[in-house]
Design an enzyme around this catalytic site. Structure first.
Site, PDB file in Angstrom:
ATOM      1  N   ASP A  95       0.532  -1.197  -0.286  1.00  9.53           N
ATOM      2  CA  ASP A  95      -0.137  -0.099  -0.021  1.00  9.53           C
ATOM      3  C   ASP A  95       0.984   1.471  -0.214  1.00  9.53           C
ATOM      4  O   ASP A  95       0.106   2.547  -0.125  1.00  9.53           O
ATOM      5  CB  ASP A  95      -0.577   0.376   1.027  1.00  9.53           C
ATOM      6  N   ASP A 152      -6.746  -4.235  -3.101  1.00 11.23           N
ATOM      7  CA  ASP A 152      -5.876  -3.070  -3.164  1.00 11.23           C
ATOM      8  C   ASP A 152      -5.055  -3.249  -3.459  1.00 11.23           C
ATOM      9  O   ASP A 152      -5.005  -1.886  -4.087  1.00 11.23           O
ATOM     10  CB  ASP A 152      -6.220  -3.222  -2.061  1.00 11.23           C
TER      11      ASP A 152
HETATM   12  N1  GLY Z   1      -6.256  -1.961   1.630  1.00 11.11           N
HETATM   13  C1  GLY Z   1      -7.185  -2.231   2.320  1.00 11.11           C
HETATM   14  C2  GLY Z   1      -8.762  -1.847   2.411  1.00 11.11           C
HETATM   15  O1  GLY Z   1      -9.197  -1.771   1.525  1.00 11.11           O
HETATM   16  O2  GLY Z   1      -9.102  -2.023   3.910  1.00 11.11           O
END
Ligand code: GLY
Length: 374
Positions: A95, A152
């Site tokens: 992320d 994600d």
């Molecule tokens: N990136 C984690 C979520 O969408 O909760």
């Protein structure tokens, strides 16, 4: 819904967002906000948590739209704070795009700051280093799940596409495209619904299984996962021109729109065993999807994109009219009723900073903002 989306007054929404963000600035200060529960007070999360880029991202959008130096001053040191945290033992993961696109990359785009550019490229190197060539995926999270990949990450690929363009080195784009192809092949189902987690053998790259993750189960349809896929795939199309990504984004968008309830704001999963009417909403999934749908609309000929723009407008109207904190002046967030991780019982029916970010981003786009980083 009372509002006719053909005549929706987006400038007036923007005029309500600006003083709300001003109130948030006073309340949030140096905090790294993630979740606000019933008391309406944002928490102060650890800097390597995946959400810490979104508050400064809101400030950069406000600065870019208004030219008011207060936003720039408050956003300015965030990319440095994050970088400093990266230089010590930390939990950064797939992320890092969420951390550095709305901080370092947008700062560089707006101000030309050389350190911000360097930090953006540093983060891109980190993300590229998580690629597993045997399975053609970017590894999710840390710990012992070496073969897990999650939807994600599709939204983080813009960091790699940006780095390829900025540095002139195509390796970043090769990795982003390889991962995006894996998303097409392994994550997005024929009906446009999406898996959250797919597990691979990290040695051979062979697919093992899909897992429910933050969704209800392996066969369900986690709504925020669909938002990441919808938005991530249209971004991959914008960066590569590969029509397969555009078609995939449309497929997910069609599934998403067809499954929205009356008020246009999704439940946390579109497919659970319970009656959906009793399930929690996830306003963050709605806000992310709305911003992605606006991107999709502009990527298509006007006649084909119109329905996606209308769907985005309906979602934003629903969020604004029913889920906004406009009548709660002491509430530090913009949107109520987000869901973080329902199966773990974490952050259900709360405000989430990424819901606020993508709501502001979509509202900015609806009033002509084009400086996007995702
Ligand atoms: N990136 C984690 C979520 O969408 O909760």
């Amino acid at each position: 819904m009372s509002k006719d989306t053909n005549t929706a007054d987006w400038p007036s929404l923007w005029e309500r967002i600006v003083p709300k963000v001003d109130q948030m600035m006073a309340a949030i200060g140096d905090k790294a906000p993630h979740v606000a529960k019933a008391d309406g007070i944002y928490d102060d999360t650890r800097l390597d948590w995946w959400t810490t880029g979104f508050w400064p991202g809101i400030l950069w959008i406000l600065y870019d739209r208004t030219g008011d130096e207060r936003y720039r001053n408050m956003a300015w040191s965030w990319d440095e704070r994050l970088e400093q945290f990266m230089l010590q033992p930390n939990g950064f993961d797939h992320d890092v795009g969420f951390h550095f696109l709305p901080t370092a990359v947008i700062k560089y785009k707006i101000t030309g700051d050389a350190d911000a550019r360097r930090r953006g490229l540093f983060a891109a190197n980190f993300l590229a280093g998580r690629f597993n060539p045997a399975g053609s995926f970017i590894r999710a999270w840390n710990g012992d799940k070496l073969g897990w990949s999650i939807i994600d990450t599709a939204m983080n690929l813009s960091l790699l596409f940006w780095a390829a363009k900025e540095s002139g080195d195509p390796r970043y784009a090769h990795i982003a495209k390889a991962h995006a192809d894996t998303v097409l092949r392994e994550f997005i189902r024929a009906d446009g619904s999406v898996h959250h987690i797919v597990s691979f053998d990290p040695e051979t790259g062979e697919r093992i299984e899909a897992l429910g993750g933050q969704g209800y189960g392996p066969d369900s349809a986690w709504s925020r996962g669909a938002s990441w896929a919808l938005y991530g795939m249209v971004n991959a199309y914008r960066h590569t021109g590969d029509i397969a990504y555009l078609r995939a984004s449309e497929r997910v968008a069609n599934f998403f729109i067809a499954n929205l309830p009356e008020d246009q704001v999704p439940h946390w999963d579109f497919r659970t065993d319970a009656e959906l009417a009793g399930e929690p909403r996830d306003t963050s999934a709605g806000a992310i999807a709305a911003s992605g749908l606006l991107e999709l609309a502009t990527s298509l000929p006007e006649s084909e994109g119109r329905c996606y723009r209308s769907a985005a407008e309906r979602i934003i109207c629903g969020l604004d009219e029913i889920y906004g904190t406009w009548n709660l002046p002491n509430h530090e967030a913009i949107l109520l009723h987000g869901t973080g991780h329902k199966p773990a019982g974490q952050n259900v029916d709360v405000s989430l900073i990424y819901g606020d970010y993508f709501f502001v981003e979509a509202a900015a786009k609806l009033t002509g903002w084009k400086q996007r980083v995702f």
